[in-house]
Design an enzyme around this catalytic site. Sequence first.
Site, PDB file in Angstrom:
ATOM      1  N   SER A 175       0.787  -1.104   0.172  1.00 26.65           N
ATOM      2  CA  SER A 175       0.050   0.079  -0.322  1.00 26.65           C
ATOM      3  C   SER A 175       0.934   1.265   0.181  1.00 26.65           C
ATOM      4  O   SER A 175       2.003   1.209   0.547  1.00 26.65           O
ATOM      5  CB  SER A 175      -0.895  -0.062   1.283  1.00 26.65           C
ATOM      6  N   TYR A 188      -1.865  -0.683  10.713  1.00 25.75           N
ATOM      7  CA  TYR A 188      -1.939  -1.038   9.305  1.00 25.75           C
ATOM      8  C   TYR A 188      -0.587  -0.397   8.540  1.00 25.75           C
ATOM      9  O   TYR A 188      -0.127  -1.327   7.701  1.00 25.75           O
ATOM     10  CB  TYR A 188      -3.166  -0.507   8.687  1.00 25.75           C
TER      11      TYR A 188
HETATM   12  N1  LIG Z   1      -8.728  -1.272  -0.296  1.00 23.94           N
HETATM   13  C1  LIG Z   1      -7.724  -0.351  -0.391  1.00 23.94           C
HETATM   14  O1  LIG Z   1      -7.888   0.992  -0.255  1.00 23.94           O
HETATM   15  C2  LIG Z   1      -6.310  -0.634  -0.464  1.00 23.94           C
HETATM   16  C3  LIG Z   1      -5.421   0.386  -0.674  1.00 23.94           C
HETATM   17  C4  LIG Z   1      -3.807  -0.227  -0.865  1.00 23.94           C
HETATM   18  C5  LIG Z   1      -3.600  -1.531  -0.844  1.00 23.94           C
HETATM   19  N2  LIG Z   1      -4.532  -2.212  -0.244  1.00 23.94           N
HETATM   20  C6  LIG Z   1      -4.245  -3.833  -0.077  1.00 23.94           C
HETATM   21  O2  LIG Z   1      -4.739  -4.712  -1.062  1.00 23.94           O
HETATM   22  C7  LIG Z   1      -5.101  -5.885  -0.316  1.00 23.94           C
HETATM   23  C8  LIG Z   1      -6.530  -6.399  -0.356  1.00 23.94           C
HETATM   24  O3  LIG Z   1      -7.326  -5.420   0.151  1.00 23.94           O
HETATM   25  P1  LIG Z   1      -8.788  -5.310  -0.035  1.00 23.94           P
HETATM   26  O4  LIG Z   1      -8.980  -3.842  -0.349  1.00 23.94           O
HETATM   27  O5  LIG Z   1      -9.166  -6.268  -1.174  1.00 23.94           O
HETATM   28  O6  LIG Z   1      -9.326  -5.878   1.275  1.00 23.94           O
HETATM   29  P2  LIG Z   1     -10.502  -6.620   1.667  1.00 23.94           P
HETATM   30  O7  LIG Z   1     -11.936  -6.345   0.610  1.00 23.94           O
HETATM   31  O8  LIG Z   1     -11.065  -6.213   3.054  1.00 23.94           O
HETATM   32  O9  LIG Z   1      -9.871  -7.978   1.333  1.00 23.94           O
HETATM   33  C9  LIG Z   1      -9.233  -8.499   2.424  1.00 23.94           C
HETATM   34  C10 LIG Z   1      -9.012  -9.961   1.750  1.00 23.94           C
HETATM   35  O10 LIG Z   1      -7.921 -10.680   2.896  1.00 23.94           O
HETATM   36  C11 LIG Z   1      -8.577 -11.826   3.236  1.00 23.94           C
HETATM   37  N3  LIG Z   1      -7.939 -12.035   4.724  1.00 23.94           N
HETATM   38  C12 LIG Z   1      -7.858 -11.215   5.744  1.00 23.94           C
HETATM   39  N4  LIG Z   1      -7.601 -11.809   7.099  1.00 23.94           N
HETATM   40  C13 LIG Z   1      -6.869 -12.957   6.597  1.00 23.94           C
HETATM   41  C14 LIG Z   1      -6.342 -13.977   7.239  1.00 23.94           C
HETATM   42  N5  LIG Z   1      -5.806 -14.024   8.397  1.00 23.94           N
HETATM   43  N6  LIG Z   1      -5.850 -15.387   6.387  1.00 23.94           N
HETATM   44  C15 LIG Z   1      -6.308 -15.078   5.181  1.00 23.94           C
HETATM   45  N7  LIG Z   1      -7.086 -14.359   4.645  1.00 23.94           N
HETATM   46  C16 LIG Z   1      -7.489 -12.988   5.086  1.00 23.94           C
HETATM   47  C17 LIG Z   1     -10.274 -11.588   3.553  1.00 23.94           C
HETATM   48  O11 LIG Z   1     -10.914 -12.570   3.525  1.00 23.94           O
HETATM   49  P3  LIG Z   1     -11.374 -13.239   4.922  1.00 23.94           P
HETATM   50  O12 LIG Z   1     -11.895 -12.306   5.445  1.00 23.94           O
HETATM   51  O13 LIG Z   1     -12.586 -14.325   4.257  1.00 23.94           O
HETATM   52  O14 LIG Z   1     -10.364 -14.392   5.345  1.00 23.94           O
HETATM   53  C18 LIG Z   1     -10.276 -10.836   2.149  1.00 23.94           C
HETATM   54  O15 LIG Z   1     -10.332 -11.815   1.058  1.00 23.94           O
HETATM   55  C19 LIG Z   1      -4.448  -5.699   0.931  1.00 23.94           C
HETATM   56  O16 LIG Z   1      -3.184  -6.288   1.291  1.00 23.94           O
HETATM   57  C20 LIG Z   1      -4.738  -4.241   1.321  1.00 23.94           C
HETATM   58  O17 LIG Z   1      -3.587  -3.849   2.459  1.00 23.94           O
HETATM   59  C21 LIG Z   1      -5.938  -2.050  -0.093  1.00 23.94           C
END
Ligand SMILES: NC(=O)c1ccc[n+]([C@@H]2O[C@H](COP(=O)([O-])OP(=O)(O)OC[C@H]3O[C@@H](n4cnc5c(N)ncnc54)[C@H](OP(=O)(O)O)[C@@H]3O)[C@@H](O)[C@H]2O)c1
Length: 302
Positions: A175, A188
């Site tokens: 991120s 985070y």
């Molecule tokens: N959204 C943003 O603004 C943003 C910006 C920059 C970077 N990112 C990064 O992009 C990535 C994906 O984020 P997202 O926005 O798609 O978030 P999200 O919709 O909350 O998805 C997070 C995913 O991680 C899984 N997860 C969480 N804890 C876990 C665990 N202990 N073991 C296995 N799986 C786990 C969740 O599935 P379950 O809960 O079913 O396990 C879900 O599939 C992350 O690394 C985040 O930091 C996001």
Amino acid sequence: MDLISACRMVLFPVQMLFHVVRASVCLLFPDRKKDLSREVVLVTGGGRGIGRHLAKEFSKQGAKKIILWGRTEKCLKETSEEISLMGTECYYFICDVANREEVYRQAKVVREKVGDVTILVNNAAVVHGKSLMDCDDDALLKSQHINTLGQFWTTKAFLPRMLELQHGHVVCINSILSQSPIPGAIDYCTSKASSLAFMESLTLGLLDCPGVGCTTVLPFHTNTEMFQGMRVRFPQLFPPLKPEVVAQKTVDAVRADKAFLYLPWTMHALVALKSFMPQIALEEIHKFTGSYTCMNTFKGRT
Ligand SMILES: NC(=O)c1ccc[n+]([C@@H]2O[C@H](COP(=O)([O-])OP(=O)(O)OC[C@H]3O[C@@H](n4cnc5c(N)ncnc54)[C@H](OP(=O)(O)O)[C@@H]3O)[C@@H](O)[C@H]2O)c1
């Protein structure tokens, strides 16, 4: 100094110039992309959000098999069915990446049932959206265990075989907050900064390992449930990214063997500014853009 060292010293600036020119030319012309038809891709957190789009994009761009890891079976099953309908073999396994024993156990199951993983995508993460004082200690620990240490375990589980095969790729969905942290997401930001150091170290450590590479993606705010409620001051100027765009650019970067990808590319300017601007000026930027208070309205996943 011997002759060889002297020649190396003279050649060094020329080499640097060559790499800068080559990288600039590559920006203008599309990179040659590697074929994905032999690749077995594992996406952690592949059931929803960016992870789901990544899994679908790898399938769309021709990956042989997709494996999804996550904790919520319903999401994993839905994504798996969508990918199977696209014509790609897809498997899912319940696995909490924070649980080291479970990661090693499920990695063994994956190897036996599906085969060797050749592209590992470390995408799973959580955010609690609280200040240090307000955040429960267990929650603080949990984000480090999932967002940072989880990658240690998955990489330790799959990288050795990639090295044996001299074929593989480790991807990290990081991120931009790893380089430009904001208040209200201290756990985070810390976990992402630590994960960036992990990837920088891993990327350099794999320099002498032919056929095995790394890609670290640093996206800006993306439209998923993760940061729901977060508000910036000028949303028209800084709109959230679409998860499908993050996924497509990530797969393109993997296929082009790109080590670091900032999304959008203008984030390079933010990192550059941070390296020389006085702290007071940076604080003004945070106040002006509202990033200083953007987590005040954070709701997160409901
Ligand atoms: N959204 C943003 O603004 C943003 C910006 C920059 C970077 N990112 C990064 O992009 C990535 C994906 O984020 P997202 O926005 O798609 O978030 P999200 O919709 O909350 O998805 C997070 C995913 O991680 C899984 N997860 C969480 N804890 C876990 C665990 N202990 N073991 C296995 N799986 C786990 C969740 O599935 P379950 O809960 O079913 O396990 C879900 O599939 C992350 O690394 C985040 O930091 C996001």
